[in-house]
Design a protein around this motif. Structure first.
Motif, PDB file in Angstrom:
ATOM      1  N   GLU B 436      33.472 -36.122   4.141  1.00 32.46           N
ATOM      2  CA  GLU B 436      33.447 -35.440   2.845  1.00 32.46           C
ATOM      3  C   GLU B 436      34.533 -34.388   2.702  1.00 32.46           C
ATOM      4  N   THR B 437      35.247 -34.072   3.781  1.00 25.90           N
ATOM      5  CA  THR B 437      36.118 -32.894   3.705  1.00 25.90           C
ATOM      6  C   THR B 437      37.542 -33.215   3.255  1.00 25.90           C
ATOM      7  N   GLU B 438      37.799 -34.455   2.851  1.00 24.91           N
ATOM      8  CA  GLU B 438      39.161 -34.818   2.449  1.00 24.91           C
ATOM      9  C   GLU B 438      39.280 -34.899   0.922  1.00 24.91           C
ATOM     10  N   SER B 439      40.452 -34.521   0.424  1.00 25.58           N
ATOM     11  CA  SER B 439      40.696 -34.577  -1.024  1.00 25.58           C
ATOM     12  C   SER B 439      40.997 -36.006  -1.448  1.00 25.58           C
ATOM     13  N   ILE B 440      40.914 -36.245  -2.744  1.00 27.88           N
ATOM     14  CA  ILE B 440      41.210 -37.584  -3.255  1.00 27.88           C
ATOM     15  C   ILE B 440      42.680 -37.937  -3.015  1.00 27.88           C
ATOM     16  N   GLU B 441      43.561 -36.922  -3.008  1.00 29.12           N
ATOM     17  CA  GLU B 441      44.976 -37.191  -2.747  1.00 29.12           C
ATOM     18  C   GLU B 441      45.163 -37.751  -1.329  1.00 29.12           C
ATOM     19  N   THR B 442      44.422 -37.168  -0.362  1.00 31.28           N
ATOM     20  CA  THR B 442      44.515 -37.663   1.013  1.00 31.28           C
ATOM     21  C   THR B 442      43.979 -39.084   1.113  1.00 31.28           C
ATOM     22  N   LEU B 443      42.839 -39.325   0.447  1.00 26.46           N
ATOM     23  CA  LEU B 443      42.259 -40.670   0.490  1.00 26.46           C
ATOM     24  C   LEU B 443      43.229 -41.687  -0.112  1.00 26.46           C
ATOM     25  N   ASP B 444      43.852 -41.320  -1.227  1.00 27.16           N
ATOM     26  CA  ASP B 444      44.806 -42.232  -1.866  1.00 27.16           C
ATOM     27  C   ASP B 444      46.011 -42.488  -0.966  1.00 27.16           C
ATOM     28  N   ALA B 445      46.498 -41.420  -0.343  1.00 30.23           N
ATOM     29  CA  ALA B 445      47.675 -41.585   0.526  1.00 30.23           C
ATOM     30  C   ALA B 445      47.354 -42.522   1.691  1.00 30.23           C
ATOM     31  N   PHE B 446      46.145 -42.418   2.205  1.00 33.59           N
ATOM     32  CA  PHE B 446      45.755 -43.285   3.312  1.00 33.59           C
ATOM     33  C   PHE B 446      45.614 -44.743   2.855  1.00 33.59           C
ATOM     34  N   ALA B 447      44.978 -44.934   1.708  1.00 32.54           N
ATOM     35  CA  ALA B 447      44.848 -46.297   1.169  1.00 32.54           C
ATOM     36  C   ALA B 447      46.228 -46.880   0.897  1.00 32.54           C
ATOM     37  N   ASP B 448      47.126 -46.061   0.319  1.00 31.59           N
ATOM     38  CA  ASP B 448      48.481 -46.528   0.032  1.00 31.59           C
ATOM     39  C   ASP B 448      49.178 -46.966   1.321  1.00 31.59           C
ATOM     40  N   ALA B 449      48.982 -46.176   2.384  1.00 32.54           N
ATOM     41  CA  ALA B 449      49.628 -46.510   3.658  1.00 32.54           C
ATOM     42  C   ALA B 449      49.123 -47.847   4.180  1.00 32.54           C
ATOM     43  N   LEU B 450      47.814 -48.064   4.132  1.00 31.79           N
ATOM     44  CA  LEU B 450      47.259 -49.336   4.623  1.00 31.79           C
ATOM     45  C   LEU B 450      47.778 -50.513   3.793  1.00 31.79           C
ATOM     46  N   ILE B 451      47.863 -50.310   2.494  1.00 32.71           N
ATOM     47  CA  ILE B 451      48.333 -51.386   1.613  1.00 32.71           C
ATOM     48  C   ILE B 451      49.810 -51.676   1.874  1.00 32.71           C
ATOM     49  N   THR B 452      50.596 -50.592   2.039  1.00 35.47           N
ATOM     50  CA  THR B 452      52.017 -50.759   2.343  1.00 35.47           C
ATOM     51  C   THR B 452      52.207 -51.552   3.641  1.00 35.47           C
ATOM     52  N   ILE B 453      51.397 -51.229   4.635  1.00 34.42           N
ATOM     53  CA  ILE B 453      51.521 -51.902   5.933  1.00 34.42           C
ATOM     54  C   ILE B 453      51.130 -53.378   5.811  1.00 34.42           C
ATOM     55  N   ALA B 454      50.085 -53.656   5.028  1.00 25.03           N
ATOM     56  CA  ALA B 454      49.672 -55.053   4.852  1.00 25.03           C
ATOM     57  C   ALA B 454      50.787 -55.860   4.193  1.00 25.03           C
ATOM     58  N   ARG B 455      51.482 -55.241   3.231  1.00 19.81           N
ATOM     59  CA  ARG B 455      52.604 -55.951   2.578  1.00 19.81           C
ATOM     60  C   ARG B 455      53.763 -56.122   3.560  1.00 19.81           C
ATOM     61  N   GLU B 456      53.980 -55.074   4.343  1.00 18.56           N
ATOM     62  CA  GLU B 456      55.052 -55.132   5.346  1.00 18.56           C
ATOM     63  C   GLU B 456      54.779 -56.246   6.367  1.00 18.56           C
ATOM     64  N   ALA B 457      53.497 -56.467   6.646  1.00 13.95           N
ATOM     65  CA  ALA B 457      53.141 -57.536   7.593  1.00 13.95           C
ATOM     66  C   ALA B 457      53.645 -58.885   7.087  1.00 13.95           C
ATOM     67  N   GLU B 458      53.673 -59.052   5.765  1.00 13.23           N
ATOM     68  CA  GLU B 458      54.182 -60.306   5.181  1.00 13.23           C
ATOM     69  C   GLU B 458      55.713 -60.330   5.187  1.00 13.23           C
ATOM     70  N   SER B 459      56.329 -59.196   4.849  1.00 16.74           N
ATOM     71  CA  SER B 459      57.784 -59.200   4.642  1.00 16.74           C
ATOM     72  C   SER B 459      58.554 -58.930   5.928  1.00 16.74           C
ATOM     73  N   ASP B 460      58.001 -58.129   6.805  1.00 15.08           N
ATOM     74  CA  ASP B 460      58.734 -57.734   8.005  1.00 15.08           C
ATOM     75  C   ASP B 460      57.745 -57.522   9.161  1.00 15.08           C
ATOM     76  N   PRO B 461      57.111 -58.614   9.605  1.00 15.73           N
ATOM     77  CA  PRO B 461      56.040 -58.447  10.606  1.00 15.73           C
ATOM     78  C   PRO B 461      56.506 -57.764  11.893  1.00 15.73           C
ATOM     79  N   ASP B 462      57.778 -57.964  12.259  1.00 14.88           N
ATOM     80  CA  ASP B 462      58.258 -57.348  13.505  1.00 14.88           C
ATOM     81  C   ASP B 462      58.175 -55.820  13.439  1.00 14.88           C
ATOM     82  N   MET B 463      58.415 -55.285  12.247  1.00 12.28           N
ATOM     83  CA  MET B 463      58.345 -53.829  12.082  1.00 12.28           C
ATOM     84  C   MET B 463      56.942 -53.321  12.409  1.00 12.28           C
TER      85      MET B 463
END
Lengths: 126, 502
Positions: B436-463
C-alpha cells in the motif's frame, strides 16, 4: 525425447527395471523445470523405501524439491557421482544422472507405473 | 570504471597495511595479559586488518550504496510485503527507556516496557480475533513451530495420541511443511483446485482421526482468499483437528477478516511484513502467535501479566504448568515489537483497514495493467488480494526469454525484481506484491518497465537474456556459486602485534 523403455511417475521420476533391480532418476522434463541442479541429497544404501514416501531432495537454483520413491524396496546402490557433480542431473538425466538403485519388493508396483506414452501425454498437458 | 564498478572493491583484509591506523582505539594496559596463563595466549597475532578511519568508513558506505533497499526504490517482492518502514518507528525504538533497560531488570523498573508489550498483545488480539497472544517467537517460522507445538500439546493433553499428520495445501508457504516436520509430525500435501483454492474432495479424503491440524495460508501465495474457508474450518473441527493460519499475508485482510472469529485456533503474525518492522536483514525478527480458547493453556511461558492494581509483571517459572515452555530468551525481540507497536498506534483501526484496502487496490491495479497489455499470462483471473501471479510462459514459448531474464532486466530499469519461480505450481511464475505504500506513479513506472521488457523480448531477446547491463555486476553464475561455494576467506599472511602507544 521420453525414452520408450522406461516407466514413469506423475512426480516426474523414471524407473528402469533390470532383473530385480530398479534404477531411479528424474526425467529430462523435471530437470528442465528445476533449472540448474546444485545439490542432490540421497539415502544411504540399505535403507528401506516405501512407495510414495520421500527418499531424497534435489536442490536447484530455483527450488528445493522432494524426491518420491516410485516403488517400495531397499536401496541397493546410490549414485555417488552426484555428490560432486549434481549437474549430471541436467546434462544426462537418463544416464549418468541416475540417483538410486532399488531392490524391487513388489513387481506389481512397477507394472502400475506410467508408460512412456502416458507420461509424454502428461507433460504435454503442462 | 563506472560509478558502481568503483564501489566493488577489495576487502578490508586486502587493503590492510601493517601499522596503519594504530593507536586510534583504546589499548589495554601493558599488564593486561599478565594473569593469562602462557598456554592460553595466542602465539601469533590475529590476522586483523589495519586501516585508517576514512578507509574503513568509505569501505562500508560504498558497500552500503550497492544495496537495493526499500529506502532506495520499489520492492515488489511477492509473499514478502516489502512495505515502507516509517522512520517514526525507529525514533520510538531508540528511546532510551527501551534501549537502556537491562534484560534482567526487575519488573518494578521495567513497567513501561512491560506495559507496551501487554498492550501490543491486546492490539494483536483485536487485529487477529484471537483470545491471547505470545510475543516470544523470533520470526514467522518460529511462530509456526510455536503454534504446532501447542497443537501437539493440546492433542496429547486430551490423550489423543494418534494425530500425527498435518495437512498443508500446495499453495501454502514453504515453511509450513518444514514446521510440521520440526514438530515431529508428518506433512500431507493437498493439491489445489483449478481456481487456486484448496481442493475440497482431496481435503476430505486426507482428513481423519490421524489429522492433528491443517495449516492454511490465507490469502494463499496465489494472492487469493480461500473462498471455501468456512467449509474447510467446519470439516477440520468436525474431525477433531485444529486449524493453523499462516498469517504471512495478513496485510491483505486487516480490519476485513479476523481469523480467530472465523474459527482458526492459532495463527502467527509477521511483524516485519504487516507491521513494518525492518525486513530482510536476517534478524532480529518477531513472529507473535495468537491462540483461541483451546490453546490458551499451552501458550509459551513466561507471559506478561497485568495485576489488578494495574501494574505489570512477568509470569513466574512454573506458574502455569500446562505451558509448552519457553520458545525464546526473555519476552521476545523487544526492539522490533516497539516498532510494531508504534506502527499500530499511529494507524489505529481505520488506518489499518485503509492499509489493506490500498494494498489490495495496488495489486489489482498492477494486475489489470499487465493483463491489459496482453503480453504476460495472468493465470488466475478476477480480483486478487494483496499480490498476484503473472507468468512469462507465453513469452518464453515465443521468444525463449524466461522469467529469470525478465527479472534481471528489471534491475536495469531500477526496480527490484518480484519473487520468481514461486509458487512452484505455476510455470514461469512472477509473484508481484506492490504493498500500500507506493504511489500510482511508481506502480505505473513498474508496469511500463515490465511491458517494455516483454516487447524487447520480441525485438531484441539477447538484450534481455544477457541482462543486467547497468548493475554493479553482470549476470552471476548462481549454479556455479551454489555448486562450488567459496565460503571461507583465508589471510594471506598473519597480522602483526600493534604496539600500544605510550
Amino acid at each position: 525425447m521420453v525414452p520408450p523403455e522406461l516407466r514413469y511417475t506423475k512426480d516426474h521420476e523414471w524407473v528402469r527395471v533390470e532383473g530385480d533391480t530398479a534404477t531411479v532418476g528424474v526425467t529430462a522434463y523435471a530437470a528442465e523445470q528445476l533449472g540448474d541442479v546444485v545439490f542432490v541429497e540421497l539415502p544411504d544404501a540399505g535403507r528401506s523405501l516405501e512407495q510414495h514416501a520421500t527418499f531424497g531432495v534435489v536442490e536447484s537454483v530455483k527450488a528445493v524439491s522432494d524426491l518420491f520413491a516410485p516403488i517400495t524396496g531397499e536401496v541397493a546402490e546410490v549414485n555417488a557421482a552426484l555428490a560432486g557433480s549434481p549437474e549430471l542431473v541436467n546434462s544426462d538425466p537418463y544416464g549418468t544422472g541416475w540417483m538410486i538403485r532399488v531392490r524391487v519388493a513388489d513387481a506389481g508396483q512397477v507394472d502400475e507405473l506410467l508408460d512412456a506414452a502416458v507420461y509424454e501425454q502428461l507433460i504435454s498437458e503442462g | 570504471m563506472t560509478v558502481a564498478g568503483s564501489r566493488l572493491q577489495p576487502t578490508l583484509f586486502e587493503r590492510s597495511r601493517p601499522g596503519r591506523g594504530g593507536g586510534k582505539i583504546p589499548h589495554p594496559p601493558p599488564d593486561a595479559l599478565d594473569r593469562i596463563p602462557a598456554a592460553q595466549r595466542r602465539e601469533v597475532p590475529a590476522g586483523l586488518p589495519e586501516l585508517n578511519e576514512p578507509e574503513v568508513v568509505r569501505h562500508y558506505v560504498n558497500l552500503s550504496q550497492l544495496n537495493y533497499a526499500i529506502d532506495t526504490g520499489f520492492y515488489p517482492l511477492g509473499s514478502c510485503t516489502m512495505k515502507w518502514n516509517p522512520k517514526l518507528n525507529e525514533w520510538a525504538a531508540r528511546l532510551p527507556g527501551f534501549t537502556e533497560l537491562h534484560p534482567m531488570a526487575p519488573d518494578a523498573v521495567a513497567q513501561g516496557t512491560l506495559q507496551l508489550l501487554w498492550e501490543l498483545e491486546q492490539i494483536l488480539c483485536e487485529v487477529s480475533g484471537m483470545r491471547a497472544v505470545t510475543l516470544q517467537p523470533a520470526a514467522g517460522a518460529h511462530g509456526e513451530l510455536t503454534g504446532i507445538l501447542m497443537i501437539r500439546a493440546y492433542h496429547e493433553g486430551r490423550g489423543d495420541l494418534g494425530r500425527t499428520e498435518v495437512l498443508v495445501p500446495d499453495s501454502a508457504h514453504g515453511t509450513n511443511p518444514a514446521t510440521a516436520t520440526m514438530a515431529g509430525l508428518r506433512t500431507v500435501s493437498l493439491p489445489a483446485a483449478p481456481d487456486g483454492g484448496v481442493d475440497l474432495d482431496a481435503f476430505r479424503a486426507a482428513l481423519g482421526p490421524q489429522t492433528a491440524a491443517i495449516m492454511i495460508t490465507n490469502p494463499s501465495t496465489l494472492g487469493m482468499f480461500e473462498s471455501r474457508i468456512g467449509e474447510l474450518l467446519d470439516l477440520v473441527h468436525g474431525a477433531g483437528a485444529l486449524a493453523y493460519m499462516d498469517g504471512a499475508n495478513l496485510n491483505a485482510i486487516l480490519g476485513r477478516f479476523k481469523p480467530g472469529e472465523a474459527g482458526f485456533d492459532v495463527m502467527h503474525i509477521n511483524t516485519h511484513k504487516t507491521f513494518s518492522t525492518p525486513h530482510g536483514g536476517g534478524g532480529p525478527g518477531a513472529g507473535p502467535v495468537g491462540v483461541g480458547e483451546k490453546l490458551l493453556p499451552f501458550l509459551p511461558a513466561p507471559r506478561v501479566l497485568r495485576e489488578p492494581d494495574g501494574s505489570f509483571r512477568i509470569e513466574a517459572v512454573g506458574e502455569r504448568p500446562s505451558s509448552i515452555g519457553r520458545m525464546r530468551s526473555f519476552v521476545g525481540s523487544t526492539g522490533v515489537l516497539v516498532r510494531a507497536f508504534a506502527y499500530l498506534r499511529t494507524h489505529g483501526d481505520s488506518g489499518l483497514r485503509e492499509v489493506t484496502d490500498d494494498a489490495v487496490l495496488a495489486a489489482n491495479y498492477l494486475k489489470a495493467r499487465l493483463a491489459a497489455s496482453g503480453l504476460y499470462d495472468i493465470p488466475f483471473e478476477g480480483p486478487c488480494k494483496h499480490e498476484f501471479i503473472a507468468s512469462a510462459s507465453s513469452i518464453k514459448k515465443r521468444t525463449g526469454v524466461r522469467t529469470l531474464d525478465i527479472a534481471k532486466r528489471l534491475l536495469d530499469h531500477g526496480f527490484h525484481a518480484p519473487t520468481i519461480y514461486f509458487p512452484l505450481t505455476v510455470d514461469e511464475a512472477m509473484l508481484i506484491e506492490p504493498t500500500e505504500t507506493e504511489s500510482i506513479e511508481t506502480l505505473d513506472a513498474f508496469a511500463d518497465a515490465l511491458i517494455t521488457i516483454a516487447r524487447e523480448a520480441e525485438s531484441d531477446p539477447d538484450m534481455v537474456t544477457s541482462a543486467p547491463h547497468t548493475a554493479p555486476t553482470k549476470r552471476l553464475d548462481e549454479a556455479g556459486a551454489a555448486r562450488n561455494p567459496n565460503l571461507r576467506w583465508r589471510a594471506a599472511a598473519t597480522g602483526s602485534w600493534t604496539p600500544c602507544p605510550d
